[in-house]
Design a protein around this motif. Structure first.
Motif: not given
Length: 224
Positions: A83-84, A128-130, A133-136, A140-145
């Motif tokens: 889903d992410a 930002d939406v992407a 979704a990934l950081t949910d 996964v934080d912003v860096a990994v996202a």
């Protein structure tokens, strides 16, 4: 720190010749955009990007933190991962930054024209939406996202980390020390700096990433 086009392309070629993960990275740059745009991928395909983010440091990243983050990601329900990734792909497609026509030249650079800055800036909310979704996902934080963004759209995004940030800062393209951890706003600043360099030099994000990573070794050691 010199970020002229010739220097960036030279450093990117050095990366291709010397970095031990380059061959597998290049393979994923070629395949990941299509893989995650389709329906036939498994948990390991997504896990690879999380593992890559930490293991490209070749042991320099704290091993305990690396294991914790990889295990946290592995514990996500696979439906949540799908889903992410679907949300991220749809957001980037809406932002018009996914380009199925990107190809690699013999030096491993994605050959495409730099995106128009005005169009990119209008699409910031979709990016930002992407990230959201990934950081949910656990682990996964912003860096990994941002690592996911780099492989989902390799001609457009650079993964943020201590090294890529430090080189841009040393070149005067970015202000401040690397935030620990970076927020979405921090990534937006980093992304703006990357776009500025790409637009000025004509290189794409995959070339810029390799050049920044390779250039980190040229920075002076921090004062004790």
């Amino acid at each position: 720190m010199d970020l002229r086009e010739s220097t960036l392309r030279d450093r990117a070629r050095e990366y291709a010749a010397a970095e031990p993960l380059y061959d597998v990275e290049r393979q994923h740059v070629e395949t990941v955009p299509k893989t995650f745009a389709g329906d036939e991928y498994g948990r390991r395909d997504a896990q690879w990007i999380v593992r890559w983010y930490f293991r490209r440091y070749l042991g320099e990243f704290p091993d305990r933190e690396r294991r914790e983050r990889e295990e946290a990601f592995r514990d996500n329900a696979f439906d949540d991962v799908v889903d992410a990734l679907d949300a991220a792909v749809n957001a980037l497609d809406a932002a018009d930054v996914l380009d199925a026509a990107d190809v690699l030249d013999t030096a491993g650079a994605v050959e495409s024209e730099p995106a128009d800055s005005g169009a990119d800036r209008d699409a910031d909310s979709d990016v930002d939406v992407a990230l959201d979704a990934l950081t949910d996902l656990d682990g996964v934080d912003v860096a990994v996202a941002s690592g996911f963004l780099q492989f989902l759209a390799p001609s457009r995004f650079v993964a943020v980390d201590r090294r890529t940030w430090a080189v841009l800062a040393a070149a005067g393209e970015l202000d401040g020390d690397y935030p620990e951890p970076p927020s979405t706003v921090d990534y937006r600043r980093f992304d703006d700096a990357c776009r500025t360099v790409m637009e000025r030099t004509g290189v794409d994000a995959w070339t810029l990433y390799r050049a920044l990573w390779r250039s980190f070794a040229e920075l002076p050691e921090p004062s004790p």
